[in-house]
Design an enzyme around this catalytic site. Structure first.
Site, short mmCIF file in Angstrom:
data_model
loop_
_atom_site.label_atom_id
_atom_site.label_comp_id
_atom_site.label_asym_id
_atom_site.label_seq_id
_atom_site.Cartn_x
_atom_site.Cartn_y
_atom_site.Cartn_z
N HIS A 73 8.78 2.36 4.58
CA HIS A 73 7.54 2.24 4.44
C HIS A 73 6.97 1.48 5.61
CE1 HIS A 73 3.61 1.53 2.08
NE2 HIS A 73 4.05 2.46 1.33
N LYS A 132 3.57 0.64 -10.16
CA LYS A 132 4.50 1.80 -9.95
C LYS A 132 5.43 1.67 -11.13
CE LYS A 132 4.40 1.67 -4.84
NZ LYS A 132 3.73 2.73 -4.45
N1 PMP Z 1 7.64 0.36 -0.20
C1 PMP Z 1 7.81 1.71 -0.76
C2 PMP Z 1 8.91 2.20 -0.49
C3 PMP Z 1 6.65 2.11 -1.13
O1 PMP Z 1 6.84 3.31 -1.86
C4 PMP Z 1 5.29 1.29 -1.33
C5 PMP Z 1 4.06 2.17 -2.01
N2 PMP Z 1 3.94 3.62 -1.55
C6 PMP Z 1 5.38 0.11 -0.96
C7 PMP Z 1 6.45 -0.35 -0.39
C8 PMP Z 1 3.97 -0.46 -0.67
O2 PMP Z 1 3.85 -0.73 -2.34
P1 PMP Z 1 2.05 -1.51 -2.49
O3 PMP Z 1 1.49 -0.69 -2.25
O4 PMP Z 1 2.48 -1.63 -4.16
O5 PMP Z 1 2.22 -2.73 -1.95
#
Ligand code: PMP
Length: 422
Positions: free
Chosen positions: A136, A239
């Site tokens: 990500h 989440k």
């Molecule tokens: N890493 C992964 C694998 C994710 O799926 C996400 C959210 N889509 C994030 C990091 C970032 O999470 P947040 O937006 O809660 O900071």
């Protein structure tokens, strides 16, 4: 049925009953355009059960006060809840103590805290950070800034065509120059669950530290930072049935004690003089200003809730939903699926329905009350590796049932007809 933290406790090995679980989520009771809401975007954010909403409302109604500051009962109660939840978080991820649990806003902030607090202090030009092709953006961009500012070298473990990490060149990629290996526990796009313990052992063998982005794992499966061999583990409350605005960075305390704070001010300090200050021990050194107190109450309640369902039950429920979805989607002409088709995987089904653009697809599904995500899912390098600019993604959680997937598939078939696909 016993009660735990105000919620019903099911046998951890009992299969989830999504219809019963769904009843706990007020938002899922509504209809969209006269149709039942089919929420298939839990990888972006999960829905919240009544107990979590109520825990936060109760905090504001009955116990609201700032933490760590007041010499009065209300503030003492708020502090006890806040610090008690830290202990609960530690237990939830198998950490030996709460000292390593830092409250942050989300996974993104957690990775940034490592990059700033540890990376800027300890990494120098030529040091290598090993990431993967399926990260990500939250676990890519913070390292890009260190590359720019410190001259570190970034390397990436590639993926194979099945959507799993290709570890055949690992010895070449992970060497004595590697100072950190950082990767996602589970991919938000492919659903791949990575062999974290194996990679931690490899990282430690070359003297590197090991960071896990657990955003898509901690909500869905039992995590034990000790047996996985993590030095850093990051996740977001939103989440996992909890509220937005709070997340966790767990760090092995010996490392955390050496890290610099990233943001400073009230709460982080021991003593302040006009020209310098001294800092508190972890974890408070890393929590500047007034924290998200009500959200921490929500996080504690969310942990109780998902533990009451059983993390093992949640994982197997999602694995079977993913298999069911893949089977149904594969039967639709023109449907291209991404991610592993067998073996351990999370509750994500990523696909395209050619030749329809995923954004058009998501808009058409929305007409039927079906919420899926379309786009690059904050993983542009992975999209390039897959040879697409975007995909559609359906993601599952405790309240998802096979009938949600059936409704999505019906809607996809209607969409094909609308676009005149053969
Ligand atoms: N890493 C992964 C694998 C994710 O799926 C996400 C959210 N889509 C994030 C990091 C970032 O999470 P947040 O937006 O809660 O900071």
């Amino acid at each position: 049925m016993a009660s735990f933290g105000g919620v019903a406790v099911f046998n951890a090995r009992m299969p989830l009953n999504p219809a019963r679980v769904r009843a706990d989520f007020p938002i899922l009771q509504q209809r969209v355009r006269g149709k039942p809401l089919v929420y298939l975007d839990s990888a972006a954010t999960s829905q919240k059960p009544e107990v979590v909403i109520e825990a936060m409302a109760r905090f504001y109604r009955e116990s609201n006060a700032n933490v760590h500051r007041g010499a009065y009962k209300l503030s003492e109660d708020a502090t006890a809840m806040f610090e008690g939840t830290r202990e609960k978080v530690a237990r939830f991820i198998g950490a030996p103590s709460a000292e390593g649990v830092v409250y942050v806003r989300n996974t993104t902030e957690a990775v940034n805290l490592v990059a700033h607090g540890w990376g800027r202090k300890f990494l120098k030009a030529g040091d290598e950070v090993l990431l993967t092709e399926m990260e990500h953006h939250s676990n890519l961009v913070p390292w890009h800034l260190l590359k720019r500012d410190r001259g570190i070298v970034l390397k990436h473990i590639p993926i194979n065509d099945e959507g799993r990490l290709d570890l055949s060149r690992l010895d070449e990629l992970c060497t004595m120059k590697t100072k950190l290996v950082a990767l996602c526990h589970a991919s938000n796009v492919l659903g791949t669950i990575n062999p974290v313990a194996e990679l931690a052992a490899k990282a430690h063998a070359v003297g590197a530290l090991f960071l896990v982005d657990g955003a898509q794992a901690a909500p869905h499966m039992k995590v034990d930072v000790g047996s996985l061999g993590c030095d850093f583990y990051a996740f977001s409350a939103h989440k996992m049935c909890g509220p937005t605005g709070v997340g966790v960075l767990w760090t092995r305390p010996e490392i955390l004690r050496e890290m610099d704070p990233f943001m400073v001010g009230g709460e982080t300090i021991l003593e302040v003089f006009l020209d310098h200050s001294t800092f508190r021990d972890p974890p408070h050194r890393f929590e500047p200003g007034t924290p998200a107190v009500a959200e921490v109450a929500g996080l504690g309640s969310a942990i109780d809730y998902i533990e009451s369902l059983g993390l093992d039950s949640i994982h197997s429920h999602e694995e079977s939903l993913a298999a069911y979805a893949q089977q149904k989607l594969a039967a639709i002409p023109g449907c291209v699926l991404f991610g592993p088709r067998s073996g351990p995987r999370g509750g994500v089904a990523c696909f395209n329905l050619e030749p329809i653009h995923p954004h058009d697809l998501a808009t058409c599904l929305d007409q039927d009350g079906v919420c899926v995500r379309a786009g690059h899912h904050c993983a542009q390098p992975l999209m390039r590796r897959l040879g697409v600019v975007a995909t559609a993604r359906a993601s599952f959680y405790v309240y998802t049932s096979t009938s949600d997937i059936d409704l999505m598939v019906e809607s996809l078939n209607r969409t094909r007809e609308f676009f005149g696909c053969r």
